[in-house]
Design a protein around this motif. Structure first.
Motif, short mmCIF file in Angstrom:
data_model
loop_
_atom_site.label_atom_id
_atom_site.label_comp_id
_atom_site.label_asym_id
_atom_site.label_seq_id
_atom_site.Cartn_x
_atom_site.Cartn_y
_atom_site.Cartn_z
N ALA A 181 0.89 -1.28 -0.02
CA ALA A 181 -0.14 0.06 0.04
C ALA A 181 1.03 1.16 -0.07
O ALA A 181 1.80 1.27 0.77
CB ALA A 181 -1.04 -0.16 1.39
N ILE A 182 0.57 1.85 -0.77
CA ILE A 182 1.22 3.23 -1.13
C ILE A 182 0.12 4.46 -0.92
O ILE A 182 -0.35 4.66 -1.81
CB ILE A 182 2.26 3.36 -2.09
CG1 ILE A 182 3.20 2.28 -2.32
CG2 ILE A 182 2.76 4.81 -2.24
CD1 ILE A 182 4.15 2.50 -3.53
N ARG A 183 0.16 5.33 0.15
CA ARG A 183 -0.76 6.06 0.62
C ARG A 183 -0.12 7.42 1.05
O ARG A 183 0.81 7.14 1.88
CB ARG A 183 -2.22 5.72 0.93
CG ARG A 183 -1.92 5.04 2.18
CD ARG A 183 -3.55 4.40 2.62
NE ARG A 183 -4.20 3.56 1.77
CZ ARG A 183 -4.12 2.19 2.21
NH1 ARG A 183 -3.47 1.81 3.16
NH2 ARG A 183 -4.63 1.47 1.34
N THR A 184 -0.92 8.38 1.56
CA THR A 184 -0.01 9.53 2.23
C THR A 184 0.15 9.21 3.72
O THR A 184 0.94 9.59 4.31
CB THR A 184 -1.07 10.76 2.08
OG1 THR A 184 -2.52 10.45 2.61
CG2 THR A 184 -0.85 11.37 0.72
N SER A 185 -0.84 8.34 4.28
CA SER A 185 -0.76 7.93 5.62
C SER A 185 -0.04 6.65 5.81
O SER A 185 0.29 6.37 6.98
CB SER A 185 -2.18 7.66 6.31
OG SER A 185 -2.89 6.46 5.51
N GLU A 186 0.49 5.97 4.78
CA GLU A 186 1.03 4.65 4.93
C GLU A 186 1.75 4.15 3.75
O GLU A 186 1.19 4.32 2.49
CB GLU A 186 0.04 3.56 5.29
CG GLU A 186 0.81 2.02 5.52
CD GLU A 186 -0.55 0.83 5.31
OE1 GLU A 186 -0.24 -0.02 5.62
OE2 GLU A 186 -1.53 1.58 5.39
N VAL A 187 2.92 3.67 4.05
CA VAL A 187 3.72 3.20 2.69
C VAL A 187 4.28 1.67 3.03
O VAL A 187 5.28 1.66 3.95
CB VAL A 187 4.99 4.13 2.23
CG1 VAL A 187 5.87 3.49 1.35
CG2 VAL A 187 4.55 5.32 1.94
N THR A 188 3.97 0.71 2.40
CA THR A 188 4.29 -0.68 2.86
C THR A 188 4.75 -1.44 1.38
O THR A 188 3.82 -1.49 0.66
CB THR A 188 3.30 -1.51 3.49
OG1 THR A 188 2.74 -0.77 4.73
CG2 THR A 188 3.55 -2.68 3.67
N VAL A 189 5.79 -1.46 1.11
CA VAL A 189 6.30 -2.12 -0.09
C VAL A 189 7.48 -3.03 0.29
O VAL A 189 8.03 -3.17 1.54
CB VAL A 189 6.99 -1.28 -0.97
CG1 VAL A 189 5.74 -0.01 -1.35
CG2 VAL A 189 7.94 -0.38 -0.42
N GLY A 190 7.71 -3.93 -0.68
CA GLY A 190 8.74 -5.06 -0.34
C GLY A 190 9.75 -4.99 -1.38
O GLY A 190 9.87 -3.78 -1.94
N ALA A 191 10.37 -5.89 -2.12
CA ALA A 191 11.12 -5.94 -3.27
C ALA A 191 10.37 -5.48 -4.46
O ALA A 191 9.42 -6.06 -4.87
CB ALA A 191 11.80 -7.24 -3.36
N LEU A 192 10.77 -4.61 -5.12
CA LEU A 192 10.45 -3.95 -6.34
C LEU A 192 11.30 -4.48 -7.47
O LEU A 192 12.48 -4.54 -7.61
CB LEU A 192 10.39 -2.33 -6.35
CG LEU A 192 9.60 -1.96 -5.06
CD1 LEU A 192 9.49 -0.34 -5.35
CD2 LEU A 192 7.99 -2.44 -5.31
N PRO A 193 10.72 -4.51 -8.86
CA PRO A 193 11.59 -4.67 -10.02
C PRO A 193 12.33 -3.51 -10.29
O PRO A 193 11.91 -2.27 -10.19
CB PRO A 193 10.33 -4.92 -11.06
CG PRO A 193 9.09 -4.46 -10.56
CD PRO A 193 9.13 -4.54 -9.06
#
Length: 431
Positions: free
Chosen positions: A294-306
């Motif tokens: 999830a990428i939003r103004t209140s939260e950013v949760t990412v893993g490994a990206l291409p």
């Protein structure tokens, strides 16, 4: 013996004017313009021939840039072929219409919206040319406009089936039925935009529509464009901030100058997708770049990206401090659209018409919310899709969330802007 000599012209008889000439004969040296033939009396091309030619030309002019760009992207020191570039170009061309590609790594359905925009433009021109060829220009006939669009859609569907069959022989799996149906709908709707304008049906519908509906649709489209403009600015600023990482990603491909140029152009083909994602980010719902992210103004949760240059501008965490001002951008876009609505409706007219009342002003402003919400929701649905199976099966925003938030934000902003415009314009209108 006659008194008329070669040097003395014969005098006109009595009662006959010297400049009189037989009727129907023009004066010496003057030209009478031939009457212009009407559109219906000109020679027409057969509908099938005109539609197939227009659809084929639209397909060719939208396919060749794709083949060139993807051919450059796959260039390397040990592998490059014209046949491979043409086949990969067909695959990319199908993907640009929303036809999913089935690969060994999973389905590929992330549509490059820049290519989709190019296809829509070319098909719109196909609708224009077909309407003119069948003699329907300015006829204001909905039946002729629909006939031209359907004819282009049928011809385009045949080309989509052919492209799916050719791509299926190169290792990819594409459903010809899905391709044919998608191309038929895509071609018909895009060609209909051109045919209704050429035949005059669009002007006819605009004349018969209520004023509140016309003003509301126009204001909603303006608000939607302002939203996407703000999203494009935010996305461009983010990519520029992470430009060093993007350059490192492009250099890591080791494909030479031509290959890196192709990779850059492929990234630019997905720039409209990034614009829509950035707009969803400003609105609040945000977007995902994989399952469970999830990428939003209140939260950013990412893993490994291409290693995709376009993802170099992703935020590293939630916004705070002055960054929270980004949440006001969508409201300001709605207020600007409402302000422009009030300026246009309250503009003085030569016939001194009465100033529009509050219902005539606030009605279109309220209607602008659903129009902008529908536009944002459709754009969000078109911008997402899978990049293979597994973790990257979910990319993009949730359409209904983006549409609902955009509807509420634009409606409130447009009402405030329209009301402010009317209140501030009152003192200036008094004598």
């Amino acid at each position: 013996m006659s008194s008329v000599t070669p040097d003395q012209p014969r005098r006109p008889a009595a009662g006959v004017r010297a400049d009189a000439r037989p009727s129907g004969r023009p004066a010496s040296g003057s030209r009478v313009p031939a009457p212009r033939r009407s559109e219906s009396s000109r020679s027409r091309a057969p509908l099938a021939v005109a539609a197939v030619f227009a659809a084929g030309w639209a397909a060719l002019t939208s396919y060749l840039p794709v083949a060139l760009v993807l051919g450059l992207a796959q260039l390397s020191e040990d592998a490059a072929s014209v046949t491979g570039a043409l086949r990969v170009g067909l695959a990319g061309w199908l993907l640009g219409h929303g036809v999913p590609l089935h690969t060994e790594a999973g389905p590929l359905g992330l549509v490059p919206l820049a290519l989709s925009a190019l296809v829509v433009w070319r098909l719109t021109r196909a609708g224009v040319h077909t309407s003119r060829a069948m003699g329907a220009r300015g006829g204001r006939s909905p039946r002729q406009a629909l006939t031209a669009a359907v004819a282009v859609g049928i011809g385009y569907a045949l080309l989509g089936v052919l492209a799916a069959i050719l791509v299926g022989t190169g290792g990819l799996s594409v459903s010809p039925v899905r391709a044919g149906l998608t191309y038929a709908v895509f071609g018909t709707l895009a060609a209909l935009v051109g045919s209704v304008r050429t035949t005059g049906v669009a002007a006819l519908l605009a004349e018969r529509a209520p004023a509140v509906l016309r003003d509301g649709v126009r204001t909603g489209l303006v608000a939607g464009l302002l939203l996407f403009g703000a999203g494009a600015g935010a996305a461009g600023l983010a990519v520029a901030t992470g430009g060093g990482d993007a350059a490192d990603m492009i250099g890591a491909y080791r494909t030479g100058v031509a290959g890196q140029a192709g990779i850059t152009l492929v990234s630019l083909a997905y720039a409209p997708n990034a614009t829509v994602w950035s707009t969803a980010y400003l609105l609040g719902p945000g977007f995902a770049v994989g399952t469970g992210t999830a990428i939003r103004t209140s939260e950013v949760t990412v893993g490994a990206l291409p290693a995709v240059p376009l993802l170099a501008g992703l935020p590293s965490g939630p916004v705070d401090g002055l960054g929270a001002a980004l949440l006001a951008v969508p409201v300001l876009a709605g207020m600007a659209a409402g302000w422009l609505l009030s300026r246009r409706l309250l503009r003085p007219t030569p016939d001194d018409r009465a100033e529009p009342g509050w219902p005539a002003l606030l009605g279109p402003a309220a209607l602008a919310g659903p129009v902008a919400g529908l536009l944002a929701g459709l754009a969000a649905a078109a911008s997402g899709g899978p990049l293979g199976g597994g973790r990257l099966a979910e990319i993009g925003p949730v359409p209904w969330q983006v549409g609902m938030v955009a509807t509420a934000v634009v409606a409130v902003g447009a009402l405030l802007g329209a009301a402010a415009g009317k209140v501030l314009a009152r003192p200036a209108s008094r004598p």
